[in-house]
Design a protein around this motif. Structure first.
Motif, PDB file in Angstrom:
ATOM      1  N   THR A   1     -75.970  68.235  81.502  1.00 57.97           N
ATOM      2  CA  THR A   1     -74.733  68.196  82.279  1.00 57.97           C
ATOM      3  C   THR A   1     -74.946  68.756  83.683  1.00 57.97           C
ATOM      4  OG1 THR A   1     -73.547  68.525  80.205  1.00 57.97           O
ATOM      5  CG2 THR A   1     -72.287  68.816  82.228  1.00 57.97           C
TER       6      THR A   1
ATOM      7  N   LYS B   1     -85.295  73.116  85.022  1.00 58.03           N
ATOM      8  CA  LYS B   1     -85.434  74.587  85.032  1.00 58.03           C
ATOM      9  C   LYS B   1     -86.830  74.995  85.523  1.00 58.03           C
ATOM     10  CE  LYS B   1     -82.137  74.788  81.166  1.00 58.03           C
ATOM     11  NZ  LYS B   1     -81.627  75.448  79.960  1.00 58.03           N
TER      12      LYS B   1
ATOM     13  N   MET C   1     -87.926  78.507  86.389  1.00 55.49           N
ATOM     14  CA  MET C   1     -88.208  79.478  85.326  1.00 55.49           C
ATOM     15  C   MET C   1     -89.699  79.576  84.987  1.00 55.49           C
ATOM     16  SD  MET C   1     -85.612  81.185  84.314  1.00 55.49           S
ATOM     17  CE  MET C   1     -84.798  81.236  85.916  1.00 55.49           C
TER      18      MET C   1
ATOM     19  N   ARG D   1     -80.258  74.296  89.026  1.00 58.94           N
ATOM     20  CA  ARG D   1     -79.569  75.456  89.583  1.00 58.94           C
ATOM     21  C   ARG D   1     -79.814  75.568  91.086  1.00 58.94           C
ATOM     22  NH1 ARG D   1     -80.195  81.434  87.044  1.00 58.94           N
ATOM     23  NH2 ARG D   1     -82.389  81.026  87.432  1.00 58.94           N
TER      24      ARG D   1
END
Lengths: 218, 218
Positions: free
Chosen positions: B44, B162, B165, B195
């Motif tokens: 999402t 991500k 990370m 992000r």
């Protein structure tokens, strides 16, 4: 309608074999724990750390669509292990666990079933286990109990893994807990980091109590 | 043997409806992208960031077992969205997407289907999409292509989410890439952080090219 009947038959046949598995593992003094979580939630690393800390001997049945990556990690630590490859199916069934119980040389202890990485279907198939253990982790987000309620409803305990990652993710712990509590009010929730070992003392104590209760109830 | 025949029938019926969906969406100048990944891999958030950066208008069909958490996030950004709740099924099928296409007020753009969070079964059910887009992320570990090969074999592109990370996880990027390349030698792999927005420029450029090619081929 026909489809629904077929699914019911499949589930009934599965449950019959699950009952057989339950008798087999009871006869062998095995507490059998069905560990269910998403791909990459850390099931294997969690099991390795838990087994390292448990004073009771442990074995593992590894479930994967394909590959034996996780079984090799267990074997490296001299943990008795059998690999089940489902060859496409998204969950383990009682029949494959029955064959695994036949082939694993293990009695008198805790046998973990690491189910296929999937938050949905594994929760619908009984394997003859004593109970289901749900595992989620901080990096997946806090909404898993709302999106995948069946697992959190059926679990006897919930693991929240990768708790050391809390500073790096927007994870609303209250929202996560509230979601679980709405489904399963009294289920214990253990916050752990399989990397650092944080939180394992409490979980291991709880699991050893479950084994003790199981042996006393026989 | 009987079970196998039934599954074949189900898949054949599904594929017939998928063909109908393909015609519908072609008539409406829609490029339809089937996004598949594990629970919590960031589907999402990835879509929100991609849509924010795309110069082509977008809509979303949200697939979940239950809940409308993700659809609400789309609606908040005024993105046309329809929620499908499978009510237990671990994947979308062409029939539910057919009804979603009927109810969503959307033409002339890219329609994303956010499939149910699952690395296994969604890859086996055609929905009438132009292509499948696989999404995995750093926190899940580097072994996903080895354990869930069907998705990575069928995908037209792979997203590694991500990526910010990487410093906090033991993620062997070469092992991950090698696993994909063995299944699907020329598939593009985009490293992004939903992000921070890192890596989206390249992905968006690629996707806009796919839309252009689609419209030119009509």
């Amino acid at each position: 309608m026909e489809e629904i009947v077929i699914i019911k038959d499949v589930l009934e046949a599965n449950n019959n074999v699950a009952d057989i598995n339950k008798n087999i593992k009871d006869d062998r003094n095995i507490l059998m724990v069905n560990l269910i979580g998403a791909p990459g939630t850390g099931k294997t690393t969690f099991l390795l750390k838990a087994i390292e800390n448990l004073s009771i001997q442990c074995g593992v049945i590894e479930g994967d669509v394909t590959s034996d990556i996780d079984a090799k990690k267990m074997a490296e630590k001299n943990i008795p292990v059998v690999q089940i490859n489902t060859g496409g199916s998204c969950h383990l069934n009682a029949g494959s666990v029955n064959r695994a119980l036949e082939s694993i040389n293990f009695d008198n202890g805790i046998l973990f079933i690491e189910n296929v990485g999937n938050l949905i279907c594994p929760s619908g198939f009984e394997l003859g286990e004593d109970f289901k253990l749900a595992i989620a982790n901080v990096t997946e987000g806090d909404d898993k109990p709302y999106k995948y309620p069946l697992l959190f409803t059926k679990a006897k305990a919930v693991i929240l893994n990768k708790i050391d990652m809390i500073p790096y993710f927007e994870f609303d712990k209250k929202f996560f807990y509230d979601g679980i509590r709405a489904l399963n009010p009294d289920v214990p929730i253990f916050e752990v980091s399989s990397r650092t070992g944080e939180g394992f003392e409490e979980f291991v104590k709880w699991l050893e109590e479950q084994y003790k209760k199981f042996m006393e109830s026989k």
